[in-house]
Design a protein around this motif. Structure first.
Motif, PDB file in Angstrom:
ATOM      1  N   SER A 257       1.069  -1.612   0.151  1.00 42.93           N
ATOM      2  CA  SER A 257       0.043  -0.388  -0.022  1.00 42.93           C
ATOM      3  C   SER A 257       0.584   0.586  -0.007  1.00 42.93           C
ATOM      4  O   SER A 257       2.009   1.265   0.280  1.00 42.93           O
ATOM      5  N   ASP A 258      -0.072   2.322  -0.088  1.00 40.10           N
ATOM      6  CA  ASP A 258       1.183   3.501  -0.055  1.00 40.10           C
ATOM      7  C   ASP A 258       1.017   4.050   1.413  1.00 40.10           C
ATOM      8  O   ASP A 258       1.805   5.142   1.467  1.00 40.10           O
ATOM      9  N   LEU A 259       0.641   3.303   2.097  1.00 42.68           N
ATOM     10  CA  LEU A 259       1.520   4.014   3.723  1.00 42.68           C
ATOM     11  C   LEU A 259       2.587   3.173   4.240  1.00 42.68           C
ATOM     12  O   LEU A 259       2.884   3.892   4.912  1.00 42.68           O
ATOM     13  N   THR A 260       3.673   2.356   3.340  1.00 36.46           N
ATOM     14  CA  THR A 260       5.057   2.256   3.187  1.00 36.46           C
ATOM     15  C   THR A 260       5.291   2.543   2.111  1.00 36.46           C
ATOM     16  O   THR A 260       6.683   2.559   1.675  1.00 36.46           O
ATOM     17  N   LYS A 261       5.457   4.026   1.327  1.00 34.22           N
ATOM     18  CA  LYS A 261       6.006   4.374   0.711  1.00 34.22           C
ATOM     19  C   LYS A 261       7.298   4.684   0.546  1.00 34.22           C
ATOM     20  O   LYS A 261       7.892   4.745  -0.393  1.00 34.22           O
ATOM     21  N   LYS A 262       8.067   4.874   2.018  1.00 32.52           N
ATOM     22  CA  LYS A 262       9.267   4.991   1.683  1.00 32.52           C
ATOM     23  C   LYS A 262      10.152   3.467   2.804  1.00 32.52           C
ATOM     24  O   LYS A 262      11.015   3.980   3.246  1.00 32.52           O
ATOM     25  N   VAL A 263      10.207   2.838   2.514  1.00 34.97           N
ATOM     26  CA  VAL A 263      10.047   1.218   3.233  1.00 34.97           C
ATOM     27  C   VAL A 263      10.970   0.337   1.974  1.00 34.97           C
ATOM     28  O   VAL A 263      10.410  -0.024   1.149  1.00 34.97           O
TER      29      VAL A 263
END
Length: 286
Positions: A238-244
Protein backbone atom coordinates in the motif's frame (compact mmCIF):
# COMPACT_ATOMS: atom_id res chain seq x y z
CA UNK A 1 -12.84 -6.07 6.67
CA UNK A 2 -11.65 -4.01 3.70
CA UNK A 3 -10.03 -0.60 4.00
CA UNK A 4 -9.49 -0.23 0.24
CA UNK A 5 -5.74 -0.02 0.80
CA UNK A 6 -5.05 -1.34 -2.69
CA UNK A 7 -7.98 0.22 -4.54
CA UNK A 8 -7.15 0.55 -8.22
CA UNK A 9 -3.78 -1.20 -7.91
CA UNK A 10 -2.56 -4.05 -10.11
CA UNK A 11 -0.51 -6.93 -8.82
CA UNK A 12 1.12 -10.27 -9.59
CA UNK A 13 1.26 -13.05 -7.01
CA UNK A 14 3.90 -15.73 -7.57
CA UNK A 15 3.67 -19.05 -5.75
CA UNK A 16 0.08 -19.75 -4.67
CA UNK A 17 -0.42 -23.52 -4.60
CA UNK A 18 -3.34 -24.29 -2.28
CA UNK A 19 -5.18 -22.71 0.63
CA UNK A 20 -2.22 -23.47 2.93
CA UNK A 21 -0.01 -21.13 0.90
CA UNK A 22 0.86 -17.69 2.22
CA UNK A 23 0.64 -16.49 -1.39
CA UNK A 24 -2.95 -17.76 -1.52
CA UNK A 25 -3.85 -15.67 1.55
CA UNK A 26 -2.07 -12.63 0.09
CA UNK A 27 -4.00 -12.96 -3.17
CA UNK A 28 -7.31 -13.11 -1.30
CA UNK A 29 -6.48 -10.08 0.84
CA UNK A 30 -5.18 -8.07 -2.12
CA UNK A 31 -8.44 -8.49 -4.01
CA UNK A 32 -10.44 -7.81 -0.84
CA UNK A 33 -8.53 -4.52 -0.52
CA UNK A 34 -9.48 -3.47 -4.05
CA UNK A 35 -6.64 -4.76 -6.23
CA UNK A 36 -6.80 -6.58 -9.54
CA UNK A 37 -4.26 -9.39 -9.80
CA UNK A 38 -2.88 -12.22 -11.86
CA UNK A 39 -1.60 -15.48 -10.40
CA UNK A 40 1.37 -17.48 -11.60
CA UNK A 41 3.07 -20.77 -10.80
CA UNK A 42 4.68 -23.62 -12.71
CA UNK A 43 2.51 -25.87 -14.85
CA UNK A 44 3.27 -28.78 -12.52
CA UNK A 45 2.25 -26.79 -9.44
CA UNK A 46 -0.95 -25.70 -11.17
CA UNK A 47 -1.81 -29.32 -11.92
CA UNK A 48 -0.90 -30.53 -8.42
CA UNK A 49 -2.47 -27.65 -6.51
CA UNK A 50 -5.87 -25.99 -6.45
CA UNK A 51 -4.93 -22.59 -7.87
CA UNK A 52 -7.77 -22.81 -10.41
CA UNK A 53 -10.18 -22.66 -7.46
CA UNK A 54 -8.53 -19.43 -6.30
CA UNK A 55 -8.58 -18.07 -9.84
CA UNK A 56 -12.34 -18.50 -10.09
CA UNK A 57 -12.95 -17.10 -6.62
CA UNK A 58 -10.95 -13.94 -7.29
CA UNK A 59 -11.61 -13.62 -11.02
CA UNK A 60 -7.83 -13.63 -11.43
CA UNK A 61 -6.23 -15.19 -14.47
CA UNK A 62 -3.53 -17.82 -13.94
CA UNK A 63 -0.39 -17.52 -16.08
CA UNK A 64 1.70 -20.73 -16.09
CA UNK A 65 5.39 -19.90 -15.79
CA UNK A 66 8.69 -21.18 -14.47
CA UNK A 67 10.14 -18.36 -12.37
CA UNK A 68 13.67 -19.53 -13.19
CA UNK A 69 13.04 -18.87 -16.90
CA UNK A 70 13.62 -15.32 -18.12
CA UNK A 71 11.44 -16.00 -21.16
CA UNK A 72 8.56 -17.19 -18.98
CA UNK A 73 8.92 -14.17 -16.70
CA UNK A 74 8.76 -11.85 -19.69
CA UNK A 75 5.47 -13.50 -20.64
CA UNK A 76 4.12 -13.08 -17.11
CA UNK A 77 4.80 -9.34 -17.01
CA UNK A 78 3.66 -8.73 -20.58
CA UNK A 79 0.45 -10.70 -20.21
CA UNK A 80 -0.31 -9.32 -16.74
CA UNK A 81 -0.11 -5.75 -18.04
CA UNK A 82 -2.35 -6.70 -20.93
CA UNK A 83 -4.92 -8.41 -18.69
CA UNK A 84 -4.88 -5.77 -15.95
CA UNK A 85 -4.73 -2.78 -18.25
CA UNK A 86 -1.51 -1.10 -17.21
CA UNK A 87 1.72 -1.26 -15.28
CA UNK A 88 2.06 -3.42 -12.19
CA UNK A 89 1.95 -1.80 -8.74
CA UNK A 90 3.00 -4.73 -6.58
CA UNK A 91 4.56 -8.18 -6.86
CA UNK A 92 4.87 -11.01 -4.35
CA UNK A 93 7.65 -13.59 -4.70
CA UNK A 94 6.58 -16.57 -2.60
CA UNK A 95 8.77 -19.25 -4.13
CA UNK A 96 11.08 -21.69 -2.39
CA UNK A 97 12.13 -25.30 -2.76
CA UNK A 98 15.17 -27.41 -1.89
CA UNK A 99 15.71 -30.71 -3.70
CA UNK A 100 18.36 -31.51 -1.08
CA UNK A 101 15.77 -31.19 1.69
CA UNK A 102 13.31 -33.30 -0.26
CA UNK A 103 15.95 -36.00 -0.70
CA UNK A 104 16.95 -35.70 2.99
CA UNK A 105 20.54 -34.70 2.19
CA UNK A 106 22.17 -33.15 5.25
CA UNK A 107 24.03 -29.84 5.03
CA UNK A 108 27.42 -31.57 5.27
CA UNK A 109 26.49 -33.95 2.46
CA UNK A 110 24.83 -31.69 -0.13
CA UNK A 111 24.47 -32.61 -3.75
CA UNK A 112 25.88 -29.51 -5.44
CA UNK A 113 23.76 -29.84 -8.56
CA UNK A 114 20.74 -29.86 -6.28
CA UNK A 115 22.15 -26.88 -4.36
CA UNK A 116 22.30 -24.93 -7.62
CA UNK A 117 18.63 -25.73 -8.16
CA UNK A 118 17.77 -24.63 -4.62
CA UNK A 119 19.47 -21.28 -5.15
CA UNK A 120 18.01 -20.78 -8.63
CA UNK A 121 14.44 -21.55 -7.58
CA UNK A 122 14.45 -19.90 -4.17
CA UNK A 123 16.66 -16.84 -4.70
CA UNK A 124 18.03 -16.23 -8.19
CA UNK A 125 14.45 -16.35 -9.49
CA UNK A 126 13.85 -13.19 -7.42
CA UNK A 127 16.70 -11.42 -9.21
CA UNK A 128 15.46 -12.62 -12.60
CA UNK A 129 11.94 -11.47 -11.78
CA UNK A 130 13.07 -7.98 -10.81
CA UNK A 131 15.53 -7.65 -13.68
CA UNK A 132 12.88 -8.64 -16.22
CA UNK A 133 10.37 -6.20 -14.71
CA UNK A 134 12.90 -3.36 -14.75
CA UNK A 135 14.04 -3.97 -18.32
CA UNK A 136 10.41 -4.08 -19.46
CA UNK A 137 9.55 -1.01 -17.36
CA UNK A 138 6.64 -3.06 -16.06
CA UNK A 139 6.44 -1.66 -12.52
CA UNK A 140 4.72 1.64 -11.74
CA UNK A 141 6.63 4.49 -10.14
CA UNK A 142 6.58 3.88 -6.39
CA UNK A 143 5.62 0.22 -6.82
CA UNK A 144 6.32 -2.44 -4.20
CA UNK A 145 8.09 -5.79 -4.58
CA UNK A 146 8.13 -8.32 -1.74
CA UNK A 147 9.70 -11.72 -1.15
CA UNK A 148 9.13 -14.08 1.76
CA UNK A 149 12.18 -14.97 3.84
CA UNK A 150 13.01 -16.65 7.15
CA UNK A 151 15.27 -15.99 10.16
CA UNK A 152 17.52 -18.90 9.10
CA UNK A 153 19.14 -16.35 6.79
CA UNK A 154 20.76 -14.89 9.92
CA UNK A 155 20.73 -17.77 12.40
CA UNK A 156 21.43 -21.48 12.12
CA UNK A 157 18.33 -23.61 12.64
CA UNK A 158 18.61 -27.37 12.62
CA UNK A 159 17.15 -28.99 9.50
CA UNK A 160 16.70 -25.83 7.42
CA UNK A 161 19.68 -26.92 5.35
CA UNK A 162 20.61 -25.14 2.11
CA UNK A 163 17.37 -23.15 2.19
CA UNK A 164 19.16 -20.94 4.75
CA UNK A 165 21.74 -20.05 2.11
CA UNK A 166 18.97 -19.33 -0.38
CA UNK A 167 17.18 -17.00 2.06
CA UNK A 168 20.41 -15.12 2.81
CA UNK A 169 20.89 -14.63 -0.92
CA UNK A 170 17.26 -13.57 -1.34
CA UNK A 171 17.65 -10.82 1.26
CA UNK A 172 20.89 -9.63 -0.34
CA UNK A 173 19.17 -9.35 -3.72
CA UNK A 174 16.43 -7.22 -2.16
CA UNK A 175 19.04 -4.80 -0.80
CA UNK A 176 21.19 -4.64 -3.93
CA UNK A 177 18.33 -4.29 -6.38
CA UNK A 178 16.36 -2.13 -3.96
CA UNK A 179 19.03 0.56 -4.18
CA UNK A 180 19.07 0.57 -7.98
CA UNK A 181 15.32 0.33 -8.55
CA UNK A 182 14.56 2.83 -5.80
CA UNK A 183 17.06 5.36 -7.10
CA UNK A 184 15.89 5.09 -10.70
CA UNK A 185 12.15 4.39 -10.46
CA UNK A 186 11.12 4.83 -6.84
CA UNK A 187 10.28 1.12 -6.65
CA UNK A 188 10.72 -0.36 -3.17
CA UNK A 189 11.96 -3.90 -2.58
CA UNK A 190 11.72 -5.66 0.77
CA UNK A 191 11.67 -9.12 2.31
CA UNK A 192 9.38 -10.31 5.08
CA UNK A 193 10.93 -12.81 7.49
CA UNK A 194 7.89 -14.81 8.52
CA UNK A 195 7.37 -17.21 11.43
CA UNK A 196 7.64 -20.88 10.48
CA UNK A 197 4.29 -21.50 8.82
CA UNK A 198 2.68 -24.84 8.06
CA UNK A 199 2.64 -24.69 4.27
CA UNK A 200 3.12 -27.51 1.78
CA UNK A 201 6.75 -26.45 1.27
CA UNK A 202 7.49 -25.94 4.96
CA UNK A 203 6.17 -29.32 5.99
CA UNK A 204 9.00 -31.00 4.05
CA UNK A 205 11.68 -29.61 6.37
CA UNK A 206 13.06 -32.07 8.93
CA UNK A 207 11.66 -31.47 12.42
CA UNK A 208 9.34 -28.74 11.19
CA UNK A 209 6.62 -29.47 13.75
CA UNK A 210 9.15 -29.05 16.54
CA UNK A 211 10.43 -25.84 14.99
CA UNK A 212 6.91 -24.39 14.87
CA UNK A 213 6.31 -25.31 18.51
CA UNK A 214 9.69 -23.95 19.66
CA UNK A 215 9.18 -20.65 17.82
CA UNK A 216 5.73 -20.28 19.31
CA UNK A 217 7.06 -20.84 22.84
CA UNK A 218 9.91 -18.37 22.26
CA UNK A 219 7.83 -15.58 20.72
CA UNK A 220 6.09 -13.19 23.16
CA UNK A 221 3.25 -12.76 20.67
CA UNK A 222 3.35 -16.33 19.39
CA UNK A 223 3.86 -17.35 15.78
CA UNK A 224 2.43 -15.17 13.04
CA UNK A 225 -0.10 -17.05 10.92
CA UNK A 226 -0.31 -17.09 7.12
CA UNK A 227 -3.33 -14.78 7.26
CA UNK A 228 -1.47 -12.33 9.49
CA UNK A 229 1.47 -12.41 7.09
CA UNK A 230 -0.95 -11.57 4.28
CA UNK A 231 -2.12 -8.53 6.23
CA UNK A 232 1.48 -7.35 6.59
CA UNK A 233 2.09 -7.85 2.86
CA UNK A 234 -0.95 -5.72 2.05
CA UNK A 235 0.42 -2.87 4.16
CA UNK A 236 3.77 -3.17 2.37
CA UNK A 237 2.00 -3.04 -1.01
CA UNK A 238 0.00 0.00 0.00
CA UNK A 239 0.87 3.70 -0.12
CA UNK A 240 1.26 3.66 3.68
CA UNK A 241 4.83 2.36 3.31
CA UNK A 242 6.16 4.52 0.48
CA UNK A 243 9.53 5.10 2.12
CA UNK A 244 10.26 1.55 3.28
CA UNK A 245 12.78 -0.23 1.08
CA UNK A 246 15.82 -2.54 1.20
CA UNK A 247 14.59 -3.93 4.53
CA UNK A 248 14.26 -7.42 5.91
CA UNK A 249 11.15 -7.06 8.05
CA UNK A 250 10.67 -9.61 10.82
CA UNK A 251 7.09 -10.79 11.18
CA UNK A 252 7.56 -13.47 13.79
CA UNK A 253 5.90 -12.45 17.04
CA UNK A 254 9.21 -11.20 18.41
CA UNK A 255 11.14 -14.46 17.94
CA UNK A 256 14.06 -12.77 16.16
CA UNK A 257 14.77 -10.58 19.21
CA UNK A 258 14.55 -13.35 21.82
CA UNK A 259 17.27 -15.35 23.54
CA UNK A 260 15.13 -17.45 25.89
CA UNK A 261 11.52 -17.18 26.99
CA UNK A 262 9.83 -18.43 30.14
CA UNK A 263 7.68 -20.88 28.17
CA UNK A 264 10.66 -22.30 26.30
CA UNK A 265 12.78 -22.55 29.47
CA UNK A 266 9.96 -24.27 31.34
CA UNK A 267 9.61 -26.87 28.62
CA UNK A 268 13.39 -27.29 28.47
CA UNK A 269 13.58 -27.91 32.21
CA UNK A 270 10.78 -30.45 32.04
CA UNK A 271 12.84 -32.52 29.65
CA UNK A 272 15.37 -33.15 32.45
CA UNK A 273 12.96 -33.97 35.25
CA UNK A 274 13.09 -37.73 34.87
CA UNK A 275 16.83 -38.02 34.28
CA UNK A 276 18.65 -35.44 36.41
CA UNK A 277 17.31 -35.32 39.98
CA UNK A 278 19.17 -35.68 43.25
CA UNK A 279 18.00 -37.79 46.18
CA UNK A 280 15.69 -34.98 47.27
CA UNK A 281 14.00 -34.73 43.85
CA UNK A 282 15.71 -31.48 42.85
CA UNK A 283 16.73 -30.98 39.25
CA UNK A 284 20.48 -31.17 38.74
CA UNK A 285 21.96 -28.84 36.14
CA UNK A 286 25.17 -29.87 34.39
Amino acid sequence: MSNNLLKGKRGIVFGALNDMSIAWKVAERAVEEGASITLTNTELAIRMGTIDELSKKLNAEVIPADATSVEDLEKVFAKSQEILGGKIDFVLHSIGMSPNVRKKRTYDDLDYDLLSKTLDISAVSFHKMIQVAKKMDAISEGGSILALSYVAAQRTLFGYNDMADAKAMLESIARSFGYIYGREKGVRINTISQSPTMTTAGSGIKGFDGLVDFSNRMSPLGNASASECADYCIVMFSDLTKKVTMQNLFHDGGFSSMGMSLRAMTQYNKSFENDFKDENGNIIYG
